[in-house]
Design an enzyme around this catalytic site. Structure first.
Site, mmCIF file in Angstrom:
data_model
loop_
_atom_site.group_PDB
_atom_site.id
_atom_site.type_symbol
_atom_site.label_atom_id
_atom_site.label_comp_id
_atom_site.label_asym_id
_atom_site.label_seq_id
_atom_site.Cartn_x
_atom_site.Cartn_y
_atom_site.Cartn_z
ATOM 1 N N ALA A 85 1.181 3.842 7.379
ATOM 2 C CA ALA A 85 1.246 5.304 7.404
ATOM 3 C C ALA A 85 -0.075 5.928 7.826
ATOM 4 O O ALA A 85 -0.136 7.102 8.157
ATOM 5 C CB ALA A 85 1.648 5.836 6.031
ATOM 6 N N ASN A 88 0.823 -1.208 0.000
ATOM 7 C CA ASN A 88 0.000 0.000 0.000
ATOM 8 C C ASN A 88 0.861 1.264 0.000
ATOM 9 O O ASN A 88 0.903 1.984 -0.984
ATOM 10 C CB ASN A 88 -0.946 0.025 1.201
ATOM 11 C CG ASN A 88 -1.987 1.127 1.092
ATOM 12 O OD1 ASN A 88 -2.922 1.044 0.308
ATOM 13 N ND2 ASN A 88 -1.806 2.198 1.865
ATOM 14 N N ASP A 89 1.565 1.521 1.088
ATOM 15 C CA ASP A 89 2.312 2.773 1.193
ATOM 16 C C ASP A 89 3.388 2.905 0.125
ATOM 17 O O ASP A 89 3.670 4.014 -0.340
ATOM 18 C CB ASP A 89 2.957 2.887 2.579
ATOM 19 C CG ASP A 89 1.915 3.001 3.689
ATOM 20 O OD1 ASP A 89 0.810 3.500 3.402
ATOM 21 O OD2 ASP A 89 2.204 2.582 4.818
ATOM 22 N N VAL A 90 4.002 1.795 -0.284
ATOM 23 C CA VAL A 90 5.120 1.866 -1.231
ATOM 24 C C VAL A 90 4.658 2.155 -2.652
ATOM 25 O O VAL A 90 5.486 2.342 -3.548
ATOM 26 C CB VAL A 90 5.958 0.570 -1.203
ATOM 27 C CG1 VAL A 90 6.593 0.381 0.164
ATOM 28 C CG2 VAL A 90 5.124 -0.646 -1.588
#
Length: 457
Positions: free
Chosen positions: A424, A383-385
């Site tokens: 995050a 997700n965050d990457v």
């Protein structure tokens, strides 16, 4: 009685040191990591045997008993731990190393008459205690025994400053007086400093802090080598300290942040925090059959693995899907972000375990220009990457972090368990774009369904 003269002792220590250097070299690549581990273990065995043969040891039965007990506990734990829990295990092992160095230094204080030796002792005490306590908190956060959010309270900076000042004062007093009670107080202050250092760190930053604490442990071990007059401990500790520092900086750079920002970002609201909030914005969901059609008639597919793949233990199914697509003449690669998962190399090791060819594992710098040529980007548990907020939202906790450019693919498919954001704690706007579709469910089950549908095409 010493069975080895000093010359042979020095030669064997040199061999062990070379083994440690070769082990680090081997660990730099998944292809040679297994061999590197074996070389490092051989170096450690040589070092331990050399100590027994070259030193006048007392209480040998107790020493052997401690080795047996430690091995009996560590070996089964290391063999049974899941890949998703590897960072926790690394944190524990790292903390034990720091704690051991601190205890050795405390015991050696009564034999140290030289103030310079006592300086090395107080350094080992303080840094080893910080590493031990901090590693314990990182373990608790990653194991979700406590909240993964930053833990802050009014006056925390002042408390941290007071603890550090008290530690410096106690350290100076120990150097000049050799007082064991003050050294014990320094140990307690070090433990408190370690806890206070890690509490404000949020979930996604914890692996970076583990690496930093690993560097601390290396420095503590090197200093304990000075205390004991053991050159090999100095060499090994320095290697660990240097490699841990380099790794910490590399991980911080991969997230587009400074080490200071990671440690103290919570004081200004900038640390990654984790979230349990679930978005209610509408998304375009797909069935396994829909995803299979997209994949089966593509020319280029890029698979982006993340922590969700590791949790579901879906790496073997992902590898099977890649083989099934390649058998249809489709080009398939895996895009690896430096901090995907919970530790550097997490995805590389996970996919290597499933016999994915190393040539198919492409790092971020190599794969990013190729997303624009991909018909489908299949994001499995990440997700965050891949979140464009890292480039567009200046107030975002991940702003400035280099990401995988999956948004440039013609079609993007996310395999997600739910709409809950990543560590995050922010939404991923890419999930709501017209070219994006989502397949909900456990990553391994979803991959198995897609694999079956691809084979049925």
């Amino acid at each position: 009685m010493n069975l080895l003269d000093p010359v042979w002792t020095s030669l064997l220590y040199l061999v062990a040191a070379v083994f440690f250097i070769l082990a680090l070299r081997g660990l730099s690549s998944p292809r040679t990591a297994r061999r590197g581990n074996l070389i490092g273990a051989a170096g450690a065995l040589i070092a331990v045997v050399t100590v027994f043969l070259s030193s006048r040891l007392e209480n040998i039965p107790w020493i052997l008993a401690a080795i047996v007990v430690g091995s009996a506990v560590a070996a089964p734990v290391a063999r049974r731990v899941k890949m998703t829990q590897m960072p926790q295990l690394v944190a524990l092992f790292n903390g034990v190393g720091g704690g051991a160095a601190a205890l050795v230094a405390l015991l050696e204080l009564s034999h140290a008459g030289d103030p310079w030796v006592r300086l090395a002792i107080v350094f080992t005490l303080l840094v080893g205690a910080v590493s031990f306590a901090g590693s314990g908190v990182t373990f608790a956060k990653l194991q979700e025994l406590m909240t993964t959010r930053p833990v802050v309270f009014p006056g925390l900076p002042a408390v941290m400053a007071a603890v550090l000042l008290a530690a410096v004062a106690a350290a100076a007093a120990v150097v000049f007086t050799g007082s064991l009670p003050l050294a014990s107080l320094l140990l307690v202050l070090g433990l408190a400093a370690g806890i206070l250092l890690v509490l404000p760190v949020g979930g996604a930053d914890v692996p970076i802090v583990i690496s930093l604490l690993n560097a601390f442990t290396g420095l503590a071990v090197a200093a304990s080598g000075l205390v004991l007059g053991n050159v090999l401990l100095v060499v090994a500790g320095t290697l660990v300290g240097a490699s841990g520092t380099i790794l910490t900086r590399a991980m911080a750079a991969a997230m587009g942040r400074s080490v200071a920002g990671i440690l103290f970002g919570a004081f200004r609201g900038g640390s990654t925090a984790g979230s349990t909030a679930v978005s209610e914005r509408p998304v375009r969901s797909s069935s396994a059959e829909d995803v299979a059609v997209l994949l089966g008639y593509a020319q280029r597919v890029i698979i982006v693995p993340g922590y969700g793949l590791a949790v579901a233990q879906g790496q073997h199914t992902a590898a099977e899907l890649a083989l099934a697509l390649e058998s249809r003449g489709i080009e398939v690669d895996f895009a690896i972000h430096p901090v995907a998962g919970r530790m550097p190399g997490h995805m590389n090791v996970l996919l290597a375990e499933a016999n994915v060819p190393y040539e198919s594992l492409k790092e971020m710098g190599e794969i990013n220009p190729e997303f624009k040529t991909a018909d489908v980007a299949l994001v499995v548990g990440a997700n965050d990457v891949v979140n464009p907020a890292a480039k567009t939202s200046a107030g975002s906790p991940i702003y400035g972090m280099p990401i995988l450019e999956v948004a440039e693919a013609r079609q993007v498919v996310f395999l997600k368990r739910s709409m809950r954001p990543g560590f995050a704690g922010i939404e991923n706007d890419l999930l709501y774009e017209p070219q994006t579709s989502l397949l909900f469910g456990d990553a391994k089950d979803s991959l198995a369904q897609v694999l079956g549908a691809v084979k049925a095409l």
